[in-house]
Design a protein around this motif. Sequence first.
Motif, PDB file in Angstrom:
ATOM      1  N   ARG A   1       8.217   0.596 -12.965  1.00  9.07           N
ATOM      2  CA  ARG A   1       9.009   0.425 -11.757  1.00  9.07           C
ATOM      3  C   ARG A   1       8.369   1.185 -10.595  1.00  9.07           C
ATOM      4  O   ARG A   1       7.737   2.225 -10.794  1.00  9.07           O
ATOM      5  CB  ARG A   1      10.443   0.931 -11.960  1.00  9.07           C
ATOM      6  CG  ARG A   1      11.257   0.143 -12.987  1.00  9.07           C
ATOM      7  CD  ARG A   1      11.494  -1.276 -12.526  1.00  9.07           C
ATOM      8  NE  ARG A   1      12.334  -2.056 -13.426  1.00  9.07           N
ATOM      9  CZ  ARG A   1      11.883  -2.796 -14.421  1.00  9.07           C
ATOM     10  NH1 ARG A   1      10.570  -2.830 -14.678  1.00  9.07           N
ATOM     11  NH2 ARG A   1      12.709  -3.507 -15.170  1.00  9.07           N
ATOM     12  N   GLU A   2       8.545   0.623  -9.394  1.00  3.52           N
ATOM     13  CA  GLU A   2       8.097   1.287  -8.170  1.00  3.52           C
ATOM     14  C   GLU A   2       9.324   1.582  -7.323  1.00  3.52           C
ATOM     15  O   GLU A   2      10.337   0.890  -7.404  1.00  3.52           O
ATOM     16  CB  GLU A   2       7.107   0.406  -7.417  1.00  3.52           C
ATOM     17  CG  GLU A   2       5.810   0.182  -8.173  1.00  3.52           C
ATOM     18  CD  GLU A   2       4.782  -0.619  -7.387  1.00  3.52           C
ATOM     19  OE1 GLU A   2       3.630  -0.163  -7.294  1.00  3.52           O
ATOM     20  OE2 GLU A   2       5.136  -1.702  -6.884  1.00  3.52           O
ATOM     21  N   GLY A   3       9.226   2.598  -6.463  1.00  4.62           N
ATOM     22  CA  GLY A   3      10.386   3.005  -5.692  1.00  4.62           C
ATOM     23  C   GLY A   3      11.286   3.902  -6.515  1.00  4.62           C
ATOM     24  O   GLY A   3      11.088   4.098  -7.716  1.00  4.62           O
TER      25      GLY A   3
ATOM     26  N   ARG B   1      13.249   7.259  -8.045  1.00  6.14           N
ATOM     27  CA  ARG B   1      12.631   8.365  -8.758  1.00  6.14           C
ATOM     28  C   ARG B   1      11.568   7.876  -9.738  1.00  6.14           C
ATOM     29  O   ARG B   1      10.548   8.527  -9.964  1.00  6.14           O
ATOM     30  CB  ARG B   1      13.710   9.149  -9.516  1.00  6.14           C
ATOM     31  CG  ARG B   1      13.240  10.467 -10.120  1.00  6.14           C
ATOM     32  CD  ARG B   1      12.814  11.435  -9.042  1.00  6.14           C
ATOM     33  NE  ARG B   1      12.313  12.689  -9.610  1.00  6.14           N
ATOM     34  CZ  ARG B   1      11.736  13.640  -8.882  1.00  6.14           C
ATOM     35  NH1 ARG B   1      11.594  13.480  -7.579  1.00  6.14           N
ATOM     36  NH2 ARG B   1      11.312  14.748  -9.431  1.00  6.14           N
ATOM     37  N   GLU B   2      11.805   6.680 -10.302  1.00  8.72           N
ATOM     38  CA  GLU B   2      10.849   6.125 -11.253  1.00  8.72           C
ATOM     39  C   GLU B   2       9.478   5.916 -10.631  1.00  8.72           C
ATOM     40  O   GLU B   2       8.451   6.022 -11.300  1.00  8.72           O
ATOM     41  CB  GLU B   2      11.367   4.793 -11.807  1.00  8.72           C
ATOM     42  CG  GLU B   2      12.517   4.943 -12.780  1.00  8.72           C
ATOM     43  CD  GLU B   2      13.870   4.864 -12.085  1.00  8.72           C
ATOM     44  OE1 GLU B   2      13.940   5.220 -10.885  1.00  8.72           O
ATOM     45  OE2 GLU B   2      14.848   4.467 -12.740  1.00  8.72           O
ATOM     46  N   GLY B   3       9.452   5.624  -9.342  1.00  2.82           N
ATOM     47  CA  GLY B   3       8.184   5.384  -8.674  1.00  2.82           C
ATOM     48  C   GLY B   3       7.284   6.601  -8.674  1.00  2.82           C
ATOM     49  O   GLY B   3       6.057   6.478  -8.795  1.00  2.82           O
ATOM     50  N   MET B   4       7.881   7.788  -8.551  1.00  2.00           N
ATOM     51  CA  MET B   4       7.074   9.006  -8.569  1.00  2.00           C
ATOM     52  C   MET B   4       6.706   9.396 -10.000  1.00  2.00           C
ATOM     53  O   MET B   4       5.590   9.861 -10.261  1.00  2.00           O
ATOM     54  CB  MET B   4       7.831  10.142  -7.881  1.00  2.00           C
ATOM     55  CG  MET B   4       7.010  11.410  -7.718  1.00  2.00           C
ATOM     56  SD  MET B   4       7.743  12.505  -6.510  1.00  2.00           S
ATOM     57  CE  MET B   4       6.991  14.047  -6.974  1.00  2.00           C
ATOM     58  N   ARG B   5       7.628   9.178 -10.929  1.00  6.79           N
ATOM     59  CA  ARG B   5       7.321   9.499 -12.327  1.00  6.79           C
ATOM     60  C   ARG B   5       6.134   8.701 -12.837  1.00  6.79           C
ATOM     61  O   ARG B   5       5.428   9.134 -13.746  1.00  6.79           O
ATOM     62  CB  ARG B   5       8.546   9.220 -13.198  1.00  6.79           C
ATOM     63  CG  ARG B   5       9.685  10.222 -12.987  1.00  6.79           C
ATOM     64  CD  ARG B   5      10.807   9.978 -13.968  1.00  6.79           C
ATOM     65  NE  ARG B   5      11.897  10.921 -13.752  1.00  6.79           N
ATOM     66  CZ  ARG B   5      13.172  10.570 -13.608  1.00  6.79           C
ATOM     67  NH1 ARG B   5      13.506   9.284 -13.637  1.00  6.79           N
ATOM     68  NH2 ARG B   5      14.099  11.479 -13.419  1.00  6.79           N
ATOM     69  N   ALA B   6       5.915   7.520 -12.264  1.00 12.11           N
ATOM     70  CA  ALA B   6       4.789   6.680 -12.694  1.00 12.11           C
ATOM     71  C   ALA B   6       3.451   7.346 -12.430  1.00 12.11           C
ATOM     72  O   ALA B   6       2.434   6.947 -13.009  1.00 12.11           O
ATOM     73  CB  ALA B   6       4.853   5.333 -11.980  1.00 12.11           C
ATOM     74  N   PHE B   7       3.425   8.351 -11.550  1.00 15.41           N
ATOM     75  CA  PHE B   7       2.173   9.044 -11.217  1.00 15.41           C
ATOM     76  C   PHE B   7       2.146  10.466 -11.773  1.00 15.41           C
ATOM     77  O   PHE B   7       1.401  11.310 -11.287  1.00 15.41           O
ATOM     78  CB  PHE B   7       1.980   9.060  -9.700  1.00 15.41           C
ATOM     79  CG  PHE B   7       1.632   7.713  -9.138  1.00 15.41           C
ATOM     80  CD1 PHE B   7       0.313   7.281  -9.103  1.00 15.41           C
ATOM     81  CD2 PHE B   7       2.613   6.855  -8.678  1.00 15.41           C
ATOM     82  CE1 PHE B   7      -0.020   6.029  -8.605  1.00 15.41           C
ATOM     83  CE2 PHE B   7       2.301   5.594  -8.178  1.00 15.41           C
ATOM     84  CZ  PHE B   7       0.982   5.182  -8.146  1.00 15.41           C
ATOM     85  N   THR B   8       2.944  10.718 -12.808  1.00 11.36           N
ATOM     86  CA  THR B   8       2.959  12.050 -13.424  1.00 11.36           C
ATOM     87  C   THR B   8       2.808  11.951 -14.933  1.00 11.36           C
ATOM     88  O   THR B   8       3.080  10.910 -15.534  1.00 11.36           O
ATOM     89  CB  THR B   8       4.274  12.800 -13.115  1.00 11.36           C
ATOM     90  OG1 THR B   8       5.384  12.080 -13.671  1.00 11.36           O
ATOM     91  CG2 THR B   8       4.467  12.971 -11.619  1.00 11.36           C
TER      92      THR B   8
ATOM     93  N   ALA C   1       0.836  -1.211   0.000  1.00 10.39           N
ATOM     94  CA  ALA C   1       0.000   0.000   0.000  1.00 10.39           C
ATOM     95  C   ALA C   1       0.865   1.253   0.000  1.00 10.39           C
ATOM     96  O   ALA C   1       0.661   2.158  -0.809  1.00 10.39           O
ATOM     97  CB  ALA C   1      -0.929  -0.012   1.207  1.00 10.39           C
ATOM     98  N   THR C   2       1.864   1.313   0.888  1.00  7.08           N
ATOM     99  CA  THR C   2       2.676   2.538   0.984  1.00  7.08           C
ATOM    100  C   THR C   2       3.553   2.731  -0.241  1.00  7.08           C
ATOM    101  O   THR C   2       3.863   3.861  -0.608  1.00  7.08           O
ATOM    102  CB  THR C   2       3.548   2.517   2.248  1.00  7.08           C
ATOM    103  OG1 THR C   2       4.466   1.407   2.187  1.00  7.08           O
ATOM    104  CG2 THR C   2       2.704   2.411   3.502  1.00  7.08           C
ATOM    105  N   ARG C   3       3.966   1.633  -0.879  1.00  5.88           N
ATOM    106  CA  ARG C   3       4.811   1.746  -2.074  1.00  5.88           C
ATOM    107  C   ARG C   3       4.064   2.407  -3.227  1.00  5.88           C
ATOM    108  O   ARG C   3       4.677   2.983  -4.138  1.00  5.88           O
ATOM    109  CB  ARG C   3       5.299   0.355  -2.496  1.00  5.88           C
ATOM    110  CG  ARG C   3       6.437   0.395  -3.499  1.00  5.88           C
ATOM    111  CD  ARG C   3       7.165  -0.924  -3.582  1.00  5.88           C
ATOM    112  NE  ARG C   3       6.411  -1.922  -4.322  1.00  5.88           N
ATOM    113  CZ  ARG C   3       6.790  -3.195  -4.452  1.00  5.88           C
ATOM    114  NH1 ARG C   3       7.887  -3.618  -3.840  1.00  5.88           N
ATOM    115  NH2 ARG C   3       6.073  -4.051  -5.146  1.00  5.88           N
ATOM    116  N   LYS C   4       2.736   2.362  -3.190  1.00  8.68           N
ATOM    117  CA  LYS C   4       1.927   3.022  -4.203  1.00  8.68           C
ATOM    118  C   LYS C   4       1.396   4.380  -3.711  1.00  8.68           C
ATOM    119  O   LYS C   4       1.411   5.374  -4.440  1.00  8.68           O
ATOM    120  CB  LYS C   4       0.760   2.122  -4.612  1.00  8.68           C
ATOM    121  CG  LYS C   4       1.194   0.791  -5.233  1.00  8.68           C
ATOM    122  CD  LYS C   4      -0.004  -0.083  -5.572  1.00  8.68           C
ATOM    123  CE  LYS C   4       0.409  -1.493  -5.985  1.00  8.68           C
ATOM    124  NZ  LYS C   4       1.242  -1.525  -7.189  1.00  8.68           N
ATOM    125  N   ILE C   5       0.902   4.398  -2.475  1.00  8.06           N
ATOM    126  CA  ILE C   5       0.326   5.641  -1.950  1.00  8.06           C
ATOM    127  C   ILE C   5       1.384   6.726  -1.823  1.00  8.06           C
ATOM    128  O   ILE C   5       1.139   7.899  -2.150  1.00  8.06           O
ATOM    129  CB  ILE C   5      -0.337   5.387  -0.578  1.00  8.06           C
ATOM    130  CG1 ILE C   5      -1.533   4.444  -0.721  1.00  8.06           C
ATOM    131  CG2 ILE C   5      -0.790   6.702   0.050  1.00  8.06           C
ATOM    132  CD1 ILE C   5      -2.110   3.998   0.618  1.00  8.06           C
TER     133      ILE C   5
END
Length: 498
Positions: free
Chosen positions: A477-479, A481-488, A177-181
């Motif tokens: 990818r999660e985690g 910098r790529e993890g945040m780019r996945a939500f932009t 959950a936290t890895r996505k939220i």
Amino acid sequence: MTSTTTTDLVPASVHATISKLDPGHGQHINGRGVAASSGKTFEVLDPATGAVLADFADGGAAEATAAVDAAAAAFPAWAATAPRVRAEVLRKAWALMIERTEELAALMSAENGKSLADGRAEVGYAAEFFRWFSEEAVRSDGDFAESPAGGTRTIVTSHPVGVSALVTPWNFPAAMATRKIGPALAAGCTVVLKPASETPLTALAVAQILEEAGVPAGVVNVVTTTAPGDVVGTWLADERVRKVSFTGSTGIGRMLLGQAAERVVNSSMELGGNAPFVVAPDADIDAAVAGAMIAKFRNGGQACTAANRFYVHASVASEFTDKFGAAIEALQVGSAFEEGTAIGPLISAKAVTGLTALVDDAVSRGSKVSHQAKTSPLDGHFFPPTLLVDVPADAEIIRNEAFGPVAPIVTWTDEADLLAQVNDTEFGLASYVYSGDLKWALKFAEKIEAGMVGINRGIVSDPAAPFGGYKQSGLGREGAREGMRAFTETQYFSVDWS
């Protein structure tokens, strides 16, 4: 086993925590708990004993839509919130999780069955996603440059993708959950989360911690259900949902990708694995055994990154087997709330049946059980930690993800043949290599078709590293910098500079 089993080893303090979560109003929508409109509930059970932990609100399409209503209404304000403010909220959520480590670990152990040691480790890992992405939230991702032809300037920026549907599994109910939220909120997105019906309590606890940390109502919404197809299908059909992030089986992932394609929804998929664990002839055997115990038996082997097949060089196979086997036999199996427990139950009776079939198949093909721990006398979903030797390469347990505490050993002598066997799978998530020659290990690792390789260590997960796989193990990818780019979403401006 049914929920009528009366044995209950869960401490009163955990039941008190569950009561405070108010699972009967377990749909967490727009900052408050609500009951399912259908009035239906489902039982959450302790897989170690079958004791009922809670009757949880069983949501459906109506709750799914209400969650999107809340997330869509909250999105403009949250997206416009200063990155520093979003960062401080996530940092506070990290601190609250760390402060409540024992409470959260016990809650996870009760509904998931994992040992308390594994539960504590997961809380630390899960919380770290909030701290990591609190730091990433304030690091702008953009660019400014002169165009190659001259006369214009290119400005590149990014924006939150929008309402994001998150679907998480039961094996790591906090961390998945936290890895996505974490990255979604850091990027400015609002979310609707569907946790697994086996482990909804932890998801609800995380959502409440986030709001206690300052996340506005409607930014994080949780829908718990025994009809995941209805809930997630509703989200993927809703034009306001612009992102889906799923962790689970490859089969379900393929189905969700098909649904997402109908509206071209931005998709991230973390799917199945079949991780090889390679032991070279020059490996430090004691270190390899220690790494194997982590890679195989963390969370009882119920992890997509778990070592699934062990390729041990013939010259060290006997030593490795003896030492690995002795460590396996020493494992205590039981409820997390029994002193000394290292391995808990599998999540369900179905999981036990499936793992038993894989072991039986291997034995029918000539494999032998060389070492085995004692199982628990409790009436739960237990499977004894087991070491198999003389396993043929075509055994089902080599071809398929076991998802449990069974380690099959295949011996090797030829490097080219080893590499062919390692890559002979549709999956490519994690892998492990132990060798005294770092140059050889790195060169071999580069040839492995997997997104992550642990070299002389039995764990690959780290919030600061890009988590994900090749082939049928997922997309994105999660985690890191790529993890945040996945939500932009990326946007650029071409500016006349003449």
